[in-house]
Structures are given as C-alpha cells and as structure tokens.
Design a protein around this motif. Structure first.
Motif, mmCIF file in Angstrom:
data_model
loop_
_atom_site.group_PDB
_atom_site.id
_atom_site.type_symbol
_atom_site.label_atom_id
_atom_site.label_comp_id
_atom_site.label_asym_id
_atom_site.label_seq_id
_atom_site.Cartn_x
_atom_site.Cartn_y
_atom_site.Cartn_z
ATOM 1 N N ARG A 48 135.553 22.321 50.291
ATOM 2 C CA ARG A 48 135.633 23.660 50.139
ATOM 3 C C ARG A 48 134.989 24.445 51.517
ATOM 4 N NH1 ARG A 48 129.928 24.987 47.546
ATOM 5 N NH2 ARG A 48 129.051 22.824 47.640
ATOM 6 N N TYR A 49 134.415 23.844 52.293
ATOM 7 C CA TYR A 49 133.953 24.554 53.618
ATOM 8 C C TYR A 49 135.180 24.743 54.598
ATOM 9 C CZ TYR A 49 129.826 22.546 51.738
ATOM 10 O OH TYR A 49 128.686 22.348 51.021
ATOM 11 N N ALA A 50 136.038 23.606 54.530
ATOM 12 C CA ALA A 50 137.282 23.939 55.341
ATOM 13 C C ALA A 50 138.222 24.895 54.716
ATOM 14 C CB ALA A 50 137.799 22.281 55.389
ATOM 15 N N ALA A 51 138.110 24.794 53.444
ATOM 16 C CA ALA A 51 139.170 25.755 52.950
ATOM 17 C C ALA A 51 138.519 27.316 53.073
ATOM 18 C CB ALA A 51 139.250 25.486 51.347
ATOM 19 N N VAL A 54 143.371 25.832 65.736
ATOM 20 C CA VAL A 54 142.304 26.614 65.053
ATOM 21 C C VAL A 54 141.752 25.968 63.727
ATOM 22 C CG1 VAL A 54 143.617 28.856 65.651
ATOM 23 C CG2 VAL A 54 144.310 27.599 63.454
ATOM 24 N N GLY A 55 140.995 26.744 62.876
ATOM 25 C CA GLY A 55 140.207 26.024 61.688
ATOM 26 C C GLY A 55 138.839 25.746 62.287
ATOM 27 N N TYR A 56 137.995 26.001 61.188
ATOM 28 C CA TYR A 56 136.345 25.641 61.485
ATOM 29 C C TYR A 56 135.642 26.708 62.528
ATOM 30 C CZ TYR A 56 137.225 21.119 59.219
ATOM 31 O OH TYR A 56 137.769 19.747 58.793
ATOM 32 N N GLY A 57 136.271 26.883 63.635
ATOM 33 C CA GLY A 57 135.493 27.651 64.571
ATOM 34 C C GLY A 57 135.756 29.093 64.741
ATOM 35 N N PRO A 58 134.933 29.801 65.480
ATOM 36 C CA PRO A 58 134.821 31.263 65.364
ATOM 37 C C PRO A 58 135.751 31.934 66.148
ATOM 38 C CG PRO A 58 132.994 30.447 66.605
ATOM 39 C CD PRO A 58 133.864 29.376 66.426
ATOM 40 N N THR A 100 128.194 28.987 70.156
ATOM 41 C CA THR A 100 129.265 28.670 69.146
ATOM 42 C C THR A 100 128.770 28.960 67.634
ATOM 43 O OG1 THR A 100 130.220 27.245 70.558
ATOM 44 C CG2 THR A 100 131.124 27.242 68.328
ATOM 45 N N GLN A 101 127.460 28.278 67.534
ATOM 46 C CA GLN A 101 126.874 28.321 66.306
ATOM 47 C C GLN A 101 126.710 29.791 65.704
ATOM 48 O OE1 GLN A 101 124.220 25.014 67.136
ATOM 49 N NE2 GLN A 101 124.922 23.799 65.454
ATOM 50 N N GLN A 158 127.605 27.291 56.351
ATOM 51 C CA GLN A 158 126.489 26.751 56.927
ATOM 52 C C GLN A 158 126.698 25.216 57.570
ATOM 53 O OE1 GLN A 158 123.745 28.254 58.198
ATOM 54 N NE2 GLN A 158 124.664 30.140 57.297
ATOM 55 N N GLN A 159 127.285 24.485 56.333
ATOM 56 C CA GLN A 159 127.507 23.185 56.615
ATOM 57 C C GLN A 159 128.464 22.851 58.058
ATOM 58 O OE1 GLN A 159 127.707 20.022 54.933
ATOM 59 N NE2 GLN A 159 130.004 19.428 55.607
ATOM 60 N N LEU A 160 129.271 23.669 58.154
ATOM 61 C CA LEU A 160 130.208 23.799 59.444
ATOM 62 C C LEU A 160 129.450 23.990 60.799
ATOM 63 C CD1 LEU A 160 133.776 25.284 58.193
ATOM 64 C CD2 LEU A 160 132.727 23.049 58.030
ATOM 65 N N ILE A 161 128.669 24.877 60.510
ATOM 66 C CA ILE A 161 127.808 25.347 61.396
ATOM 67 C C ILE A 161 126.862 24.187 61.993
ATOM 68 C CG2 ILE A 161 126.018 26.873 62.516
ATOM 69 C CD1 ILE A 161 127.063 28.859 60.275
#
Ligand code: ZN
Length: 248
Positions: free
Chosen positions: A76-79, A36-40, A227-228, A238-241
């Motif tokens: 901060r995006y990952a957090a 997990v982490g990052y994705g929806p 996914t996006q 947005q950065q992660l997308i």
C-alpha cells in the motif's frame, strides 16, 4: 555509467553523477528501470537523465505511474507513491516513459529491469531464476535491477557439473569491487541508486570501462535528510521515508 532504480531520488542521482564525473567524463548512462516511484522528484529526475546520452528500460513503477500496470500487486505504501507520482507527471514525462522498451541489447549486454522471463516483475535473487536468465540471454552479459541489491552472478562452467545441472553462483558486489568481463557469462545488478535494500543506505551504482572491459561497483553517500524532508512535504508514506535511513 550504469544506474538502476533511481526512484525519483534527485539527491542520490546527483551524488552518483558527481562521484562518476570525478573519475572522468560520463559518456553514456544506462538506466535499468524504475526512474520514478517512491521518491519526491519524478520530474526533475526524468529531466536530469535526459540531459545525458542514455539508454533506459521500463520498470514496474514506471509502468504503474503511466497507468499501464495496476497497483494491486504493490504494497500500500508503494501504491500510494505511484498515485502521487502519476499526478506529478506532465504529458511530456508520460510520453517519455511510454516510449521506453522493456529490453535493450547493446553490444555485449542485455538490459532488463527484472528478468528476461518477466521483464517488469521478476526479482532475480535465486539460482533457479539466474539459470532461467542465462537460458534466455543472447549476449554474454545481462544487467538487471529491480532488487536494489548489487550483485554479480556467474554462469557455472560445465566442469563443475556434479549431480544434475550446475547452478549459477550469486554473490553481493561490494563497494569498489571490480568485475572483469571475460569469457564467463554474467548477470550483473548495479544496486539501487535511490532506495538501496541491502542494509547500506548509500546510493549504489556501477561504472563500465569498455576499454579495460571492467565494471566497478560503488557506494556513495548522499544528502538523505533533504530527500526525506521533500518526501515529508509531499505527504509520501512515513514507511518509505524511514526505509531510506536503513537501506531496506
Ligand atoms: Zn525499483
């Protein structure tokens, strides 16, 4: 079948499962951490993996999502994604992640997310880190994840010793590349299923054929736009997308 860093990306997971199933039934899945982490889709991805006979080890994002690692070291995006993920997980998913080991030895292989030195944190990207890994490795082969970069690392033979210690050779593993398991000790990284970082946005994974003693690396296209769109709807950064489009 060897997967790593699915990162709650259900479309990427389904694509690699379909790709593998076309080549024969999937026996067991080894997942090398960061489910997990990052994705929806954290819950759906956990449920899907658990449909299979599988081995799984803890990644840093898994630990953070169950509150067993702080997010100070995350960008901060990952957090932000970790906090969102933690809110999605039910008691059963948390219990499952909590039950995972950091290191698993299975036959000739040791599975660990980062390295044997720092299982949930260290990126195995340098010759020095590879040397440390070989020194700690009690099986002929180890399989790592965490970098999201498919890689083959061979232990140097003494014959190549010149001045000082011979250093391990690190190289990228390409789509379709076959790695034969022989006498040479190896460290392998299947790459990231859910968030590749080698500039190729296609999902990465590997198939282990025990009868032929060969591990084959693959890249598979998946429905990235879906996914996006899910990430957008969930309000993930947005950065992660965007990074999924570039494989970075
Ligand atoms: Zn990861």
């Amino acid at each position: 079948m060897i997967l790593s860093d699915i990162h709650a990306n259900l479309e990427a997971l389904e694509a690699v499962l379909r790709h593998a199933e076309r080549q024969g039934p999937i026996d067991t899945i080894w997942h090398i951490g960061d489910l997990v982490g990052y994705g929806p889709d954290p819950r759906a991805v956990i449920a899907r993996l658990r449909e299979f006979q599988h081995l799984n080890v803890l990644g840093n994002h898994d630990l953070a999502a169950i509150g067993e690692m702080g997010t100070e070291e995350f960008n901060r995006y990952a957090a932000a994604a970790v906090l969102w993920t933690a809110e999605q997980l039910g008691a059963d998913e948390q219990h499952y992640l909590r039950s995972l080991p950091k290191v698993v030895c299975q036959g000739d292989c040791t599975l660990v997310h980062g390295t044997l030195r720092w299982p949930e944190w260290e990126y195995l990207l340098t010759e020095a880190a590879a040397l440390e890994q070989f020194n700690r490795q009690r099986t002929p082969y180890s399989i790592v994840g965490h970098t999201h970069i498919p890689m083959i690392i061979e232990e140097p033979d003494g014959a190549e010793e010149t001045a000082g210690l011979p250093l391990p050779r690190l190289r990228l593993a390409h789509d379709g590349e076959r790695c034969f398991l022989g006498n040479q000790r190896l460290i392998l990284n299947p790459g990231g299923v859910g968030q590749p970082r080698d500039g190729d946005p296609r999902a990465a994974y590997a198939l282990y054929n025990r009868d032929d003693a060969v591990i084959t690396f693959y890249r598979v296209e998946y429905d990235l736009a879906t996914t996006q769109a899910k990430m957008q709807a969930a309000g993930l950064p947005q950065q992660l997308i965007r990074r999924l489009s570039y494989g970075r």
